[in-house]
Design a protein around this motif. Structure first.
Motif, PDB file in Angstrom:
ATOM      1  N   VAL A  31      47.838  39.067  28.846  1.00 42.27           N
ATOM      2  CA  VAL A  31      48.635  38.117  29.620  1.00 42.27           C
ATOM      3  C   VAL A  31      48.895  38.673  31.013  1.00 42.27           C
ATOM      4  O   VAL A  31      48.904  37.924  32.010  1.00 42.27           O
ATOM      5  CB  VAL A  31      49.949  37.791  28.884  1.00 42.27           C
ATOM      6  N   ALA A  32      49.078  39.992  31.116  1.00 39.31           N
ATOM      7  CA  ALA A  32      49.232  40.607  32.435  1.00 39.31           C
ATOM      8  C   ALA A  32      47.976  40.392  33.281  1.00 39.31           C
ATOM      9  O   ALA A  32      48.060  40.164  34.505  1.00 39.31           O
ATOM     10  CB  ALA A  32      49.519  42.101  32.294  1.00 39.31           C
ATOM     11  N   ALA A  33      46.815  40.429  32.650  1.00 39.88           N
ATOM     12  CA  ALA A  33      45.563  40.180  33.382  1.00 39.88           C
ATOM     13  C   ALA A  33      45.504  38.733  33.876  1.00 39.88           C
ATOM     14  O   ALA A  33      45.034  38.465  34.987  1.00 39.88           O
ATOM     15  CB  ALA A  33      44.367  40.488  32.488  1.00 39.88           C
ATOM     16  N   LEU A  34      45.971  37.785  33.045  1.00 38.92           N
ATOM     17  CA  LEU A  34      46.023  36.387  33.482  1.00 38.92           C
ATOM     18  C   LEU A  34      46.952  36.237  34.687  1.00 38.92           C
ATOM     19  O   LEU A  34      46.648  35.508  35.635  1.00 38.92           O
ATOM     20  CB  LEU A  34      46.512  35.491  32.340  1.00 38.92           C
ATOM     21  N   ARG A  35      48.092  36.920  34.637  1.00 38.00           N
ATOM     22  CA  ARG A  35      49.039  36.878  35.766  1.00 38.00           C
ATOM     23  C   ARG A  35      48.397  37.455  37.028  1.00 38.00           C
ATOM     24  O   ARG A  35      48.533  36.891  38.112  1.00 38.00           O
ATOM     25  CB  ARG A  35      50.305  37.658  35.421  1.00 38.00           C
ATOM     26  N   ALA A  36      47.739  38.579  36.856  1.00 39.79           N
ATOM     27  CA  ALA A  36      47.140  39.248  38.020  1.00 39.79           C
ATOM     28  C   ALA A  36      46.105  38.358  38.707  1.00 39.79           C
ATOM     29  O   ALA A  36      45.922  38.432  39.932  1.00 39.79           O
ATOM     30  CB  ALA A  36      46.508  40.567  37.594  1.00 39.79           C
ATOM     31  N   GLU A  37      45.440  37.509  37.945  1.00 44.28           N
ATOM     32  CA  GLU A  37      44.432  36.603  38.499  1.00 44.28           C
ATOM     33  C   GLU A  37      45.037  35.254  38.933  1.00 44.28           C
ATOM     34  O   GLU A  37      44.297  34.380  39.403  1.00 44.28           O
ATOM     35  CB  GLU A  37      43.323  36.355  37.479  1.00 44.28           C
ATOM     36  N   GLY A  38      46.341  35.086  38.769  1.00 46.86           N
ATOM     37  CA  GLY A  38      46.990  33.839  39.165  1.00 46.86           C
ATOM     38  C   GLY A  38      46.698  32.673  38.249  1.00 46.86           C
ATOM     39  O   GLY A  38      46.943  31.510  38.611  1.00 46.86           O
ATOM     40  N   LEU A  39      46.222  32.937  37.036  1.00 47.10           N
ATOM     41  CA  LEU A  39      45.749  31.854  36.171  1.00 47.10           C
ATOM     42  C   LEU A  39      46.871  31.089  35.487  1.00 47.10           C
ATOM     43  O   LEU A  39      46.665  29.951  35.062  1.00 47.10           O
ATOM     44  CB  LEU A  39      44.784  32.413  35.128  1.00 47.10           C
ATOM     45  N   LEU A  40      48.066  31.680  35.362  1.00 48.91           N
ATOM     46  CA  LEU A  40      49.151  30.949  34.723  1.00 48.91           C
ATOM     47  C   LEU A  40      49.590  29.747  35.555  1.00 48.91           C
ATOM     48  O   LEU A  40      50.184  28.801  35.031  1.00 48.91           O
ATOM     49  CB  LEU A  40      50.347  31.871  34.455  1.00 48.91           C
ATOM     50  N   ALA A  41      49.275  29.755  36.836  1.00 44.84           N
ATOM     51  CA  ALA A  41      49.609  28.633  37.714  1.00 44.84           C
ATOM     52  C   ALA A  41      48.426  27.697  37.931  1.00 44.84           C
ATOM     53  O   ALA A  41      48.448  26.860  38.834  1.00 44.84           O
ATOM     54  CB  ALA A  41      50.109  29.143  39.064  1.00 44.84           C
ATOM     55  N   GLY A 104      56.040  33.252  40.577  1.00 44.26           N
ATOM     56  CA  GLY A 104      56.276  34.370  39.677  1.00 44.26           C
ATOM     57  C   GLY A 104      55.337  34.444  38.504  1.00 44.26           C
ATOM     58  O   GLY A 104      55.497  35.316  37.642  1.00 44.26           O
ATOM     59  N   GLN A 105      54.356  33.528  38.442  1.00 40.44           N
ATOM     60  CA  GLN A 105      53.424  33.493  37.302  1.00 40.44           C
ATOM     61  C   GLN A 105      54.202  33.504  35.978  1.00 40.44           C
ATOM     62  O   GLN A 105      53.947  34.305  35.071  1.00 40.44           O
ATOM     63  CB  GLN A 105      52.460  34.680  37.366  1.00 40.44           C
ATOM     64  N   LEU A 106      55.157  32.551  35.880  1.00 39.59           N
ATOM     65  CA  LEU A 106      56.017  32.476  34.709  1.00 39.59           C
ATOM     66  C   LEU A 106      55.270  31.865  33.528  1.00 39.59           C
ATOM     67  O   LEU A 106      54.437  30.981  33.689  1.00 39.59           O
ATOM     68  CB  LEU A 106      57.265  31.640  35.019  1.00 39.59           C
ATOM     69  N   LEU A 107      55.601  32.336  32.341  1.00 42.02           N
ATOM     70  CA  LEU A 107      54.975  31.885  31.098  1.00 42.02           C
ATOM     71  C   LEU A 107      55.927  30.929  30.382  1.00 42.02           C
ATOM     72  O   LEU A 107      57.097  31.262  30.157  1.00 42.02           O
ATOM     73  CB  LEU A 107      54.666  33.086  30.206  1.00 42.02           C
ATOM     74  N   VAL A 108      55.434  29.734  30.023  1.00 41.23           N
ATOM     75  CA  VAL A 108      56.266  28.702  29.416  1.00 41.23           C
ATOM     76  C   VAL A 108      55.798  28.459  27.984  1.00 41.23           C
ATOM     77  O   VAL A 108      54.610  28.260  27.729  1.00 41.23           O
ATOM     78  CB  VAL A 108      56.196  27.386  30.218  1.00 41.23           C
ATOM     79  N   ALA A 109      56.752  28.452  27.046  1.00 40.67           N
ATOM     80  CA  ALA A 109      56.467  28.213  25.633  1.00 40.67           C
ATOM     81  C   ALA A 109      57.081  26.896  25.191  1.00 40.67           C
ATOM     82  O   ALA A 109      57.860  26.272  25.920  1.00 40.67           O
ATOM     83  CB  ALA A 109      56.996  29.362  24.785  1.00 40.67           C
TER      84      ALA A 109
END
Length: 381
Positions: A31-41, A104-109
């Protein structure tokens, strides 16, 4: 660019996938890798700081990630489903949150299931209660994937203490850095020790929260479910499952083309599974292209029409069944080395992950819905 970012992140996903599976833990590095690539947004509109991707483009990312770690890919897909709901139905408060989420590349559940409802998310016991200019909510969630690790939750509840069980709303709850006077507590009540998708951390949990009244999305949950959550879920889940199937076929193909096999032809069963994969992939891509998330538009796909609902239900059923067949076929093509756990062509994790697909919104329930819809269509045409 999104595909390139996904492939870079997928390197980290594959590196940690077996350990995540073995320990049954949340894939924090992935998940940190997804954040680093901006993919959560990825699905957040560009004017809010996000990637502005289409549902079809996000589905492609899901497949790329699913080839490396299905648990992380499913977390990504479920997060994007919540983002889609906020984009289409969140109103001004939703837009404000999405700006923060993009920055902030926040993760939503999601917290849509509830103890005592047998998996039916269209009815709630928990209710929103007024608390001055805030609302209070306490809910016993049946299954909440990565809820303990998420930065925010979207939780269903009755509109008020006197509302009917089906009169539901969706409430945005901030978990990290909430404004003054707001808080969200998540207490796990049932651990996650599953056969597959072991990294999704899908625990049973009690959610106790106080949030701004503006966190209650203006649209009824029934509208959000039909217009957005339902079509986007079926498309993105299917894309993840196709990633599992693609990984199994590529693993088998690598084994079958090794020099030691000589000039033997590929097994007919393997080529049949490759053909089945491309058929399902084409069906998924057509459905994904038909689903769009319109900022503030309140609609995201064809599911409002009976034909669209039938196709989306059929997509989920066909892909969830097909991915299991494809992985089993890939294992058969490889032989014992795919069954063993300590080879470079082991497919046990992929098979166990694939077995979850028919159970996510059970296929028999969807087939009942398809049958009802087809009977209605016959009366109309």
């Amino acid at each position: 660019p999104a595909g390139e970012a996904a492939r870079r992140a997928a390197v980290a996903l594959r590196r940690h996938a077996d350990d995540v599976d073995r320990q049954g833990r949340f894939p924090r590095e992935s998940v940190a890798a997804l954040r680093a690539e901006g993919l959560l947004a990825a699905l957040i509109p560009g004017d809010l700081g996000g990637g502005g991707l289409t549902v079809a483009e996000v589905a492609d990312v899901c497949t790329i990630l699913g080839k490396s770690c299905a648990s992380t890919a499913m977390i990504f897909a479920m997060h994007q489903i919540q983002v889609a709901c906020l984009v289409a139905h969140g109103g001004a408060p939703g837009r404000d949150f999405l700006r923060l989420a993009a920055a902030g590349q926040l993760l939503v559940a999601s917290g849509t299931s509830e103890d005592g409802h047998g998996g039916d998310i269209r009815s709630s016991t928990a209710a929103v209660e007024a608390d001055g200019d805030h609302v209070r909510l306490r809910k016993h969630v049946g299954t909440m994937s990565y809820g303990e690790q998420a930065d925010a939750l979207l939780v269903t509840a009755r509109r008020g203490p006197d509302a009917a069980g089906t009169d539901q709303v969706l409430v945005l709850l901030r978990r990290t850095d909430p404004p003054a006077g707001e808080w969200t507590k998540v207490e796990a009540t049932r651990p996650w020790n599953a056969l597959g998708l072991r990294g999704t951390a899908s625990v049973g949990a009690t959610v106790d929260a106080r949030a701004a009244a503006g966190g209650v999305l203006p649209a009824a949950f029934a509208e959000i479910l039909a217009a957005t959550m339902f079509p986007v879920s079926h498309v993105l889940w299917s894309a993840v499952w196709l990633g599992i199937a693609a990984d199994a076929l590529e693993t088998a193909g690598r084994h079958l083309r090794r020099p030691g096999r000589g000039q033997r032809a590929l097994p007919p069963g393997y080529t049949e599974q490759v053909a089945a994969f491309y058929e399902l992939d084409g069906f998924c891509r057509r459905q994904a292209a038909a689903v769009s998330v319109r900022p503030g538009g309140g609609t995201a796909g064809p599911s409002a029409g009976l034909r669209g609902a039938v196709e989306l239900n059929s997509l989920k059923v066909r892909v969830s069944r097909g991915v299991v067949d494809i992985v089993v076929g890939a294992m058969a093509a490889v032989g014992l080395d795919a069954y063993l756990l300590d080879t470079d062509v082991a497919l046990g994790r992929q098979l166990r992950d694939a077995m979850s697909a028919p159970l996510m919104i059970r296929n028999d329930r969807l087939l009942d819905n398809v049958g009802d819809s087809l009977r209605i269509l016959k009366t109309l045409f």
